[in-house]
Design an enzyme around this catalytic site. Sequence first.
Site, short mmCIF file in Angstrom:
data_model
loop_
_atom_site.label_atom_id
_atom_site.label_comp_id
_atom_site.label_asym_id
_atom_site.label_seq_id
_atom_site.Cartn_x
_atom_site.Cartn_y
_atom_site.Cartn_z
N LYS A 1 -9.38 10.56 -6.75
CA LYS A 1 -10.23 11.36 -5.90
C LYS A 1 -9.57 12.67 -5.54
O LYS A 1 -8.35 12.73 -5.36
CB LYS A 1 -10.47 10.57 -4.62
CG LYS A 1 -11.92 10.44 -4.33
CD LYS A 1 -12.17 9.52 -3.20
CE LYS A 1 -13.29 8.60 -3.63
NZ LYS A 1 -13.48 7.50 -2.77
N SER B 1 0.99 7.14 -2.99
CA SER B 1 0.51 5.76 -3.03
C SER B 1 1.44 4.87 -3.85
O SER B 1 1.95 5.28 -4.90
CB SER B 1 -0.89 5.73 -3.65
OG SER B 1 -1.31 4.39 -3.79
N ALA B 2 1.61 3.65 -3.37
CA ALA B 2 2.39 2.66 -4.11
C ALA B 2 1.71 2.28 -5.43
O ALA B 2 2.33 1.68 -6.31
CB ALA B 2 2.61 1.41 -3.25
N ASP B 3 0.43 2.66 -5.58
CA ASP B 3 -0.28 2.39 -6.84
C ASP B 3 0.45 3.02 -8.03
O ASP B 3 0.47 2.46 -9.13
CB ASP B 3 -1.70 2.99 -6.81
CG ASP B 3 -2.62 2.32 -5.79
OD1 ASP B 3 -2.22 1.29 -5.21
OD2 ASP B 3 -3.74 2.83 -5.60
N GLU C 1 -10.35 -5.39 -7.48
CA GLU C 1 -9.62 -5.33 -6.20
C GLU C 1 -10.56 -5.60 -5.03
O GLU C 1 -11.79 -5.57 -5.18
CB GLU C 1 -8.96 -3.96 -6.02
CG GLU C 1 -9.93 -2.79 -6.03
CD GLU C 1 -9.44 -1.58 -5.26
OE1 GLU C 1 -9.01 -1.76 -4.10
OE2 GLU C 1 -9.50 -0.47 -5.79
N VAL D 1 -4.98 -1.37 -5.36
CA VAL D 1 -4.70 -1.32 -6.80
C VAL D 1 -3.32 -1.91 -7.08
O VAL D 1 -3.15 -2.75 -7.98
CB VAL D 1 -4.82 0.13 -7.33
CG1 VAL D 1 -4.25 0.24 -8.75
CG2 VAL D 1 -6.27 0.60 -7.30
N LYS E 1 -5.25 -4.36 4.90
CA LYS E 1 -5.13 -3.70 3.59
C LYS E 1 -3.74 -4.04 3.05
O LYS E 1 -2.73 -3.67 3.65
CB LYS E 1 -5.31 -2.19 3.79
CG LYS E 1 -5.13 -1.36 2.54
CD LYS E 1 -5.35 0.13 2.85
CE LYS E 1 -4.76 1.01 1.77
NZ LYS E 1 -4.80 2.44 2.12
N ASP F 1 3.64 11.34 1.40
CA ASP F 1 2.68 10.27 1.15
C ASP F 1 2.32 10.17 -0.34
O ASP F 1 1.57 10.98 -0.87
CB ASP F 1 1.41 10.52 1.99
CG ASP F 1 0.47 9.33 2.00
OD1 ASP F 1 0.69 8.38 1.22
OD2 ASP F 1 -0.50 9.35 2.78
N1 PSU Z 1 -9.54 5.42 -3.81
C1 PSU Z 1 -10.88 5.27 -3.73
N2 PSU Z 1 -11.39 4.15 -3.13
C2 PSU Z 1 -10.59 3.17 -2.64
C3 PSU Z 1 -9.17 3.33 -2.76
C4 PSU Z 1 -8.70 4.46 -3.36
O1 PSU Z 1 -11.61 6.15 -4.16
O2 PSU Z 1 -11.10 2.17 -2.10
C5 PSU Z 1 -8.25 2.23 -2.27
C6 PSU Z 1 -7.68 1.42 -3.44
O3 PSU Z 1 -7.56 0.07 -3.03
C7 PSU Z 1 -6.30 2.03 -3.62
C8 PSU Z 1 -5.94 2.33 -2.20
O4 PSU Z 1 -5.38 1.16 -4.22
O5 PSU Z 1 -7.14 2.81 -1.61
C9 PSU Z 1 -4.83 3.36 -2.08
O6 PSU Z 1 -4.39 3.43 -0.76
P1 PSU Z 1 -3.06 4.24 -0.41
O7 PSU Z 1 -3.44 5.66 -0.68
O8 PSU Z 1 -2.84 3.95 1.04
O9 PSU Z 1 -1.99 3.72 -1.32
MN MN Z 2 -0.06 6.37 1.44
#
Ligand code: PSU
Ligand code: MN
Length: 308
Positions: free
Chosen positions: A162, A143-145, A28, A109, A89, A141
């Site tokens: 994390k 994540s879409a992941d 990524e 991701v 992003k 909140d």
């Molecule tokens: N967690 C990490 N480092 C990162 C990310 C997550 O420890 O760089 C990044 C990844 O690209 C992940 C994104 O897909 O943050 C998730 O963001 P969000 O929580 O806004 O979906």
């Molecule tokens: Mn989010």
Amino acid sequence: MKTYEQFLEIKQEVKDALDNNMPVVALESTIISHGMPYPDNVRMAKKVESIIRSEGAVPATIAIMDGKIKIGLTDEDLETLAKSKNVTKVSRRDLASVIANKSLGATTVASTMICAEMANIKFFVTGGIGGVHRGYESSLDVSADLDELSLTNVNVICAGAKAILDLPKTMEYLETKGVSVVGYQTEVLPAFYTRTSDIKLRHFVNSAEELAKIIYTKDQLNLKGGLLVVNPIPVKDSLDATYMDAIIDRAVKQSVEDHIEGKDVTPYLLKKIVEETKGKSLEANLALVYNNADVGAKIAKAYFDLIK
Ligand code: PSU
Ligand code: MN
């Protein structure tokens, strides 16, 4: 020809590997643009690629550039992503706009999975995935992941999630969505900076070969979605859990006070934690990504050896 192919720009080296059934590992770019400071980020991006190559696989870092989904980047592209201040992003919801507007975009991701699948890449290495955030009850909140893992057939190798996230809720959500989380040489969920957590895994393996068999079987069963491989940070690089918990708690509280929302939350927290640990968390982050690259390439290789 599939309609999305007009937007794919696959590097020759990656194309050759795909055509010859050689292992390819996707990477990524949000981790480069929003996950780490310059110049550590570009150093990381190049080293990850070289680790994957040294295992006999081909790396394919993914980003959105000039209206194309680039699969496989040059060193110059990596430098641009690492340095530019105006990188968007890009998660699933942002993909069409950023491509149509020809802006510079770094894939998360979720969107890396989407793009990797378009290019027929089966394996994807990263540091940590997004998840259910702490304080989910008020922010909603997630994540879409997580949904992407249930939709898109790309296998993701990470070091867990994390502790900026709510790990038990993240695991519940993955279970609901039918995502298989498999421990690589661990029986509990690794928590990114640390090797362990209180969360027991239902599935774990000791070798890349065992994982290759599971992935092969999943494909034969025609199950959609990706498999999430969780690989603990090496012992020598892991940080003290109590020390990190205190720092993460403070960072999360500060993010609420500063009214940080939406896609800014994760980058904000990552940056705060690097500052508060005086770079120690960054060193750990680099080490676990390298370890994931090594394991991810081995899994990809074992898979292609198996299907030969
Ligand atoms: N967690 C990490 N480092 C990162 C990310 C997550 O420890 O760089 C990044 C990844 O690209 C992940 C994104 O897909 O943050 C998730 O963001 P969000 O929580 O806004 O979906
Ligand atoms: Mn989010």
